[in-house]
Design a protein around this motif. Sequence first.
Motif, mmCIF file in Angstrom:
data_model
loop_
_atom_site.group_PDB
_atom_site.id
_atom_site.type_symbol
_atom_site.label_atom_id
_atom_site.label_comp_id
_atom_site.label_asym_id
_atom_site.label_seq_id
_atom_site.Cartn_x
_atom_site.Cartn_y
_atom_site.Cartn_z
ATOM 1 N N LYS A 97 -3.376 -6.145 14.432
ATOM 2 C CA LYS A 97 -3.770 -5.396 13.248
ATOM 3 C C LYS A 97 -5.235 -4.996 13.323
ATOM 4 C CE LYS A 97 -4.226 -5.446 8.351
ATOM 5 N NZ LYS A 97 -4.487 -4.034 8.530
ATOM 6 N N LYS A 114 4.379 -0.881 8.780
ATOM 7 C CA LYS A 114 3.802 0.405 8.381
ATOM 8 C C LYS A 114 4.862 1.459 8.115
ATOM 9 C CE LYS A 114 -0.915 0.450 9.649
ATOM 10 N NZ LYS A 114 -1.757 0.549 8.476
ATOM 11 N N GLU A 122 2.032 -6.766 8.831
ATOM 12 C CA GLU A 122 2.079 -5.504 8.081
ATOM 13 C C GLU A 122 3.099 -4.580 8.718
ATOM 14 O OE1 GLU A 122 -1.659 -3.441 7.743
ATOM 15 O OE2 GLU A 122 -0.790 -1.927 6.429
ATOM 16 N N ASP A 182 3.269 0.870 3.153
ATOM 17 C CA ASP A 182 2.943 -0.168 4.124
ATOM 18 C C ASP A 182 3.169 -1.495 3.414
ATOM 19 O OD1 ASP A 182 2.083 1.912 5.707
ATOM 20 O OD2 ASP A 182 -0.050 1.510 5.409
ATOM 21 N N GLU A 192 0.895 -1.166 0.000
ATOM 22 C CA GLU A 192 0.000 0.000 0.000
ATOM 23 C C GLU A 192 0.930 1.211 0.000
ATOM 24 O OE1 GLU A 192 -3.355 -0.923 3.123
ATOM 25 O OE2 GLU A 192 -1.566 -2.078 3.576
ATOM 26 N N ASN A 229 2.855 -5.550 3.373
ATOM 27 C CA ASN A 229 2.148 -6.715 3.919
ATOM 28 C C ASN A 229 2.845 -7.974 3.446
ATOM 29 O OD1 ASN A 229 -0.681 -5.555 4.960
ATOM 30 N ND2 ASN A 229 -0.002 -4.431 3.149
HETATM 31 MG MG MG Z 1 -2.903 -1.875 5.388
#
Ligand code: MG
Length: 474
Positions: A259, A210, A208, A190, A11, A192
């Motif tokens: 999360k 960040k 994840e 981000d 992301e 994952n």
């Molecule tokens: Mg996310």
Amino acid sequence: MSRYELVAGLETHVELATKTKIFCGCSTEFGGEPNTHCCPVCIGLPGTLPVLNRKVVEYAVRAGLVTHCEIAGVSKMDRKNYVYPDLPKAYQISQYDMPLCKNGYIDLSNGRRIRILRIHIEEDAGKLVHSRGNTYVDYNRGGVPLIEIVTEPDFRSPEEAREYLERLQFLMRYIGVSDCRMEEGSMRCDVNISVRPAGSEALGTRAEIKNMNSLSFITKAIAYEYDRQCDLLDSGEEVVQETRRYIESDGTTEGMRGKEDAQDYRYFPEPDLVTIRISKEDVEKIRASLPEDPDARAKRWQESFGISEADSAQLLRYRRVADYFDEAAKGLKNAKAAASCILGQMFRRMETEADKEKFETRVSAENLHALLQLLDEGKVRMNLVKSTLEKMLDSGKPASDFLSAQDLEGVSPEELDRLCTQAVEQNPKAVADYLAGKEKAVKSLVGFVMKSTRGRADAQKAEALLIDKIKAQA
Ligand code: MG
Ligand code: ADP
Ligand code: ZN
């Protein structure tokens, strides 16, 4: 072959380079005294109303088009609720179930396609600054427009993630929607990551990480997480779904918190903003305003100008350079000379990447074109082009200010003959060396001729003539 396959999805937040923020008229400029680019709207005072910046939608559509997305005719903004001091309203205005763009992709050099699930627009939050045991908040960044680009879990190696991000960075800069400076936070990621038994289709449980803002940290973090998760599974343990933090000092990650799920945010439609409607005609107008597709452009340079793949990649790297090159090279027989002037002499005067990106030069594309036109017409040779270009770069004046009528006349066959005779007579040692088998010795004679003509002579013709004369003497 490893027993586990790496699966990762990214992301990516990209700050849009609009002049003003997404819902107010404050400046988006990076830096500045804390809390000076702020107004009641972007610090979320009660009773204020947001107004969507049209440019933000246009920029996001550009980003969607260049990544082959479908552009939604109808989309809307939603509130994402969470409480943290970087977000004074206690909600972020984002897009939930009706993003502006979806179903795009970026292709990698290994032939794999990374699918883009969606691109949505949202506001950035403020920045917390920790100093001497205190925490301060700077809202200058609050309300800066972002696009979030979400991929499918299509990455299979850290290198693929890096290449995708470099490509994304290039594309966003190329279409002028963002400078994507990871060190300034205008591009953040981000990451994952999960693993699964090789051959399995089902997704494993992911972690994840960040807010990563360095390509090398991102690749290291993915590699570390892969090993960590493989080790867990090998020892019969389970991967926990959680948010983790990357630790720069030792390249590891550590758990931060469980999360959050979408439902934790209590998304609901933003009541203060209207539905976004984009007509097909609007989309086509924006598409028509995009620069030439970068791959097509590189191919055109290679095929019609004979520019090498490496050189075209260099020229394409910075949009201003690409446009300058096209302008300077247009209509030239020897467009390669334009490439070599830019990548050689002009780049040599630009020290940093940022300098090259700005590409501030005193020689206009038109003036470079005029100089190279003389080369095309055979009126000057490359070494004279180079020395003239240096003077132009120093002064900003056109070539005609430095080239005399005599320079442009070239050297007559009689004069060349006379100078070659003179060169042979005045350099007996070089002549003897040549006759003794040192073929390179003739170069110093060529140098003599070039020097006495201030580079106007044809070096190849001079060399052939000199060899004739030496042989005739022997
Ligand atoms: Mg996310
Ligand atoms: P959230 O926004 O809550 O993080 P999403 O489901 O929207 O969750 O997914 C965010 C990103 O995580 C996407 O890029 C997606 O491809 C990736 N992703 C989802 N599931 C996995 C998984 N099991 N392994 C790796 N990446 C995943
Ligand atoms: Zn404001």
